[in-house]
Design a protein around this motif. Structure first.
Motif, PDB file in Angstrom:
ATOM      1  N   SER A   1      33.222 101.868 -12.832  1.00 11.46           N
ATOM      2  CA  SER A   1      32.075 102.259 -13.659  1.00 11.46           C
ATOM      3  C   SER A   1      31.666 103.718 -13.498  1.00 11.46           C
ATOM      4  O   SER A   1      30.989 104.267 -14.365  1.00 11.46           O
ATOM      5  CB  SER A   1      30.870 101.367 -13.336  1.00 11.46           C
ATOM      6  OG  SER A   1      30.410 101.607 -12.024  1.00 11.46           O
TER       7      SER A   1
ATOM      8  N   ALA B   1      27.924 101.848  -4.629  1.00 11.06           N
ATOM      9  CA  ALA B   1      29.369 101.647  -4.486  1.00 11.06           C
ATOM     10  C   ALA B   1      29.744 101.302  -3.052  1.00 11.06           C
ATOM     11  O   ALA B   1      30.747 100.617  -2.813  1.00 11.06           O
ATOM     12  CB  ALA B   1      30.124 102.890  -4.944  1.00 11.06           C
TER      13      ALA B   1
ATOM     14  N   GLY C   1      29.425  97.744  -2.897  1.00 15.71           N
ATOM     15  CA  GLY C   1      30.548  97.164  -3.615  1.00 15.71           C
ATOM     16  C   GLY C   1      31.865  97.256  -2.872  1.00 15.71           C
ATOM     17  O   GLY C   1      32.795  96.499  -3.159  1.00 15.71           O
TER      18      GLY C   1
ATOM     19  N   TYR D   1      27.541  88.325  -2.303  1.00 11.46           N
ATOM     20  CA  TYR D   1      27.709  89.239  -3.427  1.00 11.46           C
ATOM     21  C   TYR D   1      26.401  89.940  -3.716  1.00 11.46           C
ATOM     22  O   TYR D   1      25.347  89.565  -3.183  1.00 11.46           O
ATOM     23  CB  TYR D   1      28.250  88.543  -4.687  1.00 11.46           C
ATOM     24  CG  TYR D   1      27.813  87.123  -4.918  1.00 11.46           C
ATOM     25  CD1 TYR D   1      28.712  86.069  -4.771  1.00 11.46           C
ATOM     26  CD2 TYR D   1      26.506  86.823  -5.301  1.00 11.46           C
ATOM     27  CE1 TYR D   1      28.321  84.757  -4.988  1.00 11.46           C
ATOM     28  CE2 TYR D   1      26.121  85.518  -5.512  1.00 11.46           C
ATOM     29  CZ  TYR D   1      27.033  84.482  -5.357  1.00 11.46           C
ATOM     30  OH  TYR D   1      26.641  83.178  -5.564  1.00 11.46           O
TER      31      TYR D   1
ATOM     32  N   ASN E   1      32.946  97.170 -10.754  1.00  8.54           N
ATOM     33  CA  ASN E   1      32.130  96.010 -11.075  1.00  8.54           C
ATOM     34  C   ASN E   1      32.956  94.728 -11.042  1.00  8.54           C
ATOM     35  O   ASN E   1      34.017  94.642 -11.658  1.00  8.54           O
ATOM     36  CB  ASN E   1      31.488  96.181 -12.457  1.00  8.54           C
ATOM     37  CG  ASN E   1      30.301  97.111 -12.423  1.00  8.54           C
ATOM     38  OD1 ASN E   1      29.514  97.100 -11.476  1.00  8.54           O
ATOM     39  ND2 ASN E   1      30.151  97.945 -13.452  1.00  8.54           N
ATOM     40  N   ASP E   2      32.442  93.743 -10.307  1.00 10.39           N
ATOM     41  CA  ASP E   2      33.104  92.448 -10.203  1.00 10.39           C
ATOM     42  C   ASP E   2      32.995  91.688 -11.523  1.00 10.39           C
ATOM     43  O   ASP E   2      31.898  91.541 -12.079  1.00 10.39           O
ATOM     44  CB  ASP E   2      32.465  91.637  -9.071  1.00 10.39           C
ATOM     45  CG  ASP E   2      33.088  90.276  -8.908  1.00 10.39           C
ATOM     46  OD1 ASP E   2      34.173  90.187  -8.317  1.00 10.39           O
ATOM     47  OD2 ASP E   2      32.484  89.294  -9.408  1.00 10.39           O
TER      48      ASP E   2
ATOM     49  N   PRO F   1      31.700  91.675  -3.310  1.00 10.67           N
ATOM     50  CA  PRO F   1      31.721  91.762  -4.769  1.00 10.67           C
ATOM     51  C   PRO F   1      30.355  92.199  -5.285  1.00 10.67           C
ATOM     52  O   PRO F   1      29.324  91.693  -4.846  1.00 10.67           O
ATOM     53  CB  PRO F   1      32.059  90.330  -5.209  1.00 10.67           C
ATOM     54  CG  PRO F   1      32.758  89.733  -4.036  1.00 10.67           C
ATOM     55  CD  PRO F   1      32.116  90.341  -2.823  1.00 10.67           C
ATOM     56  N   ALA F   2      30.346  93.146  -6.230  1.00 11.11           N
ATOM     57  CA  ALA F   2      29.080  93.711  -6.698  1.00 11.11           C
ATOM     58  C   ALA F   2      29.162  94.054  -8.178  1.00 11.11           C
ATOM     59  O   ALA F   2      30.240  94.263  -8.731  1.00 11.11           O
ATOM     60  CB  ALA F   2      28.726  94.959  -5.891  1.00 11.11           C
ATOM     61  N   PHE F   3      27.987  94.108  -8.787  1.00 14.04           N
ATOM     62  CA  PHE F   3      27.886  94.480 -10.204  1.00 14.04           C
ATOM     63  C   PHE F   3      26.564  95.178 -10.425  1.00 14.04           C
ATOM     64  O   PHE F   3      25.511  94.716  -9.990  1.00 14.04           O
ATOM     65  CB  PHE F   3      27.979  93.233 -11.092  1.00 14.04           C
ATOM     66  CG  PHE F   3      27.603  93.476 -12.534  1.00 14.04           C
ATOM     67  CD1 PHE F   3      28.221  94.478 -13.285  1.00 14.04           C
ATOM     68  CD2 PHE F   3      26.624  92.709 -13.157  1.00 14.04           C
ATOM     69  CE1 PHE F   3      27.875  94.703 -14.607  1.00 14.04           C
ATOM     70  CE2 PHE F   3      26.275  92.927 -14.478  1.00 14.04           C
ATOM     71  CZ  PHE F   3      26.898  93.922 -15.205  1.00 14.04           C
ATOM     72  N   GLN F   4      26.605  96.322 -11.119  1.00 17.28           N
ATOM     73  CA  GLN F   4      25.392  97.040 -11.498  1.00 17.28           C
ATOM     74  C   GLN F   4      25.313  97.118 -13.015  1.00 17.28           C
ATOM     75  O   GLN F   4      26.275  97.498 -13.673  1.00 17.28           O
ATOM     76  CB  GLN F   4      25.397  98.451 -10.915  1.00 17.28           C
ATOM     77  CG  GLN F   4      24.099  99.222 -11.190  1.00 17.28           C
ATOM     78  CD  GLN F   4      24.089 100.581 -10.501  1.00 17.28           C
ATOM     79  OE1 GLN F   4      24.923 101.436 -10.779  1.00 17.28           O
ATOM     80  NE2 GLN F   4      23.148 100.783  -9.607  1.00 17.28           N
TER      81      GLN F   4
ATOM     82  N   LEU G   1      32.329 102.798  -7.909  1.00 18.79           N
ATOM     83  CA  LEU G   1      31.884 101.404  -7.961  1.00 18.79           C
ATOM     84  C   LEU G   1      32.792 100.640  -8.915  1.00 18.79           C
ATOM     85  O   LEU G   1      32.987 101.054 -10.064  1.00 18.79           O
ATOM     86  CB  LEU G   1      30.436 101.310  -8.442  1.00 18.79           C
ATOM     87  CG  LEU G   1      29.911  99.898  -8.717  1.00 18.79           C
ATOM     88  CD1 LEU G   1      29.874  99.071  -7.430  1.00 18.79           C
ATOM     89  CD2 LEU G   1      28.528  99.946  -9.358  1.00 18.79           C
TER      90      LEU G   1
END
Length: 394
Positions: free
Chosen positions: A188, A342, A345, A166, A309-310, A349-352, A307
């Motif tokens: 997002s 993105a 992502g 991730y 977000n997870d 799984p990714a989050f910014q 993107l």
């Protein structure tokens, strides 16, 4: 909160405070020597030098000019990637700061200099506490975030995501007070596509339009029809924008030109709207050819996706921030700005999240020639990312 967590929080804060001034100096050095796109050769060199000084294993030349650091934890576990972008913008700086850009026509007006310094600081802390981590960390220093050709795509093609479970990204926000952090739940931002359309016709004298085929009039009709696509073909509950940003045709008063060229962008938050708009644009161009006797040459290029977000990464990261800083977390609304994180992502799984960078008494915005963020956001970002990594690799 147990004593182990308290101990780690205190240690992370201490290590961040200890290196804050050095990171500000690194940021100012990068700010004074901005580089754009993939040409971040000096900046990559600064990153490699700093990682080497910290004893962090790293590779250069990933995605042409990207740098990847690797930190091995003390126990087996997942691999977390943390990404920072390094490139500047092609614009003239007007801040008058002592460390203002020394390169004509280039400026760090989006804060990627802040991001680069922040991730170096995160690397320093996670290297120090690596024996306490159950898993590994990759530090992704990326070129070419601001360009059509994506640095993230280039680094992914070179294997930066191999073994990654991730990913975390971050961005400074000058419309949020320094000391605050923000998040967007779910989708997002927007996908980003670009189009170029050339309307080919037949030149002639302006006083004899019947003997020519006028691409200027045809282009005026085309632009009007393009603007109706979003309002009449896209679900109004789904955000989308189609913008024509440039028109070029003709060079004098009394000649109907042979062609007119337009270019623009399409932003959406879902794949279906993206498909609807592209198909409609092509259909409108076909109709224009039939109705106005022109020929439309269209080049439509799909860019980065939205993107998403997870939720697990979002919840874990913001919980780590709240536990340390208290009630300083804001929820932002989604927008249509593009971000090539993105592409990361889309693979894992990714989050910014956002790091407040507003300087008191100012009303800054990114991509502005007088952009002056509060440098305290560097240390804040270092602590937030380090604590998130600790929590994710507990």
């Amino acid at each position: 909160m147990n004593s182990h967590v308290n101990d780690l929080n205190a240690l992370v804060q201490e290590l961040s405070s200890r290196q804050e001034q050095h990171l500000i100096e690194v940021r100012r050095d990068i700010h004074a020597h901005p580089e754009t796109g993939f040409d971040v050769i000096r900046t990559s060199g600064v990153v490699a030098r700093e990682l080497a000084g910290l004893g962090i294993e790293h590779q250069t030349g990933i995605g042409r000019t990207g740098v990847v650091g690797f930190i091995k934890g003390g126990r087996p576990g997942p691999t977390l990637l943390i990404r920072a972008d390094m490139d500047a913008l092609p614009m003239q700086e007007q801040t008058g700061l002592p460390f203002a850009s020394r390169i004509e026509g280039k400026m760090h007006a989006c804060g990627h200099d802040l991001h680069t310094a922040t991730l170096i600081g995160v690397g320093a802390i996670l290297k120090e506490i690596a024996p306490r981590l159950s898993g590994n960390v990759k530090l992704m220093f990326q070129p070419a975030e601001e360009t059509q050709e994506s640095g993230a795509a280039a680094m992914i093609a070179d294997g930066v995501l191999e073994g990654v479970d991730y990913a975390l990204g971050f961005h400074n926000y000058p419309d949020e007070p320094v000391g605050t952090f923000s998040f967007i739940r779910g989708i997002s931002n927007g996908s980003s596509d670009e189009f170029d359309i050339t309307i080919h016709a037949k030149s002639g004298h302006a006083a004899r339009p019947h003997a020519a085929i006028d691409p200027v009039v045809a282009t005026a009709h085309l632009i009007t029809q393009l603007q109706a696509i979003v309002s009449r073909e896209v679900d109004p509950m789904r955000p989308a924008v189609l913008t024509v940003g440039s028109i070029h045709g003709g060079n004098t008063h009394n000649i109907i030109p042979d062609s007119v060229a337009i270019m623009g962008t399409v932003r959406c938050q879902d794949a279906e709207s993206r498909d609807v708009i592209e198909a409609a644009m092509r259909r409108v161009c076909e109709g224009l050819e039939a109705s106005m006797r022109v020929r439309c040459e269209i080049n439509y290029v799909r860019g980065v996706p939205s993107l998403i977000n997870d939720e697990h990464l979002l919840t874990t990261t913001m919980a780590a921030i709240r536990e340390h800083y208290g009630d300083v977390v804001l929820e932002r609304e989604a927008g249509l700005g593009a971000e090539d994180f993105a592409l990361v992502g889309a693979k894992v799984p990714a989050f910014q999240f956002g790091v407040g960078s507003s300087q008191e008494g100012r009303n800054d915005r990114v991509h502005n020639s007088d952009y002056q963020p509060d440098e305290r956001c560097i240390a804040n970002g270092v602590v937030a990312l380090s604590l998130a990594a600790v929590k994710l690799l507990a």
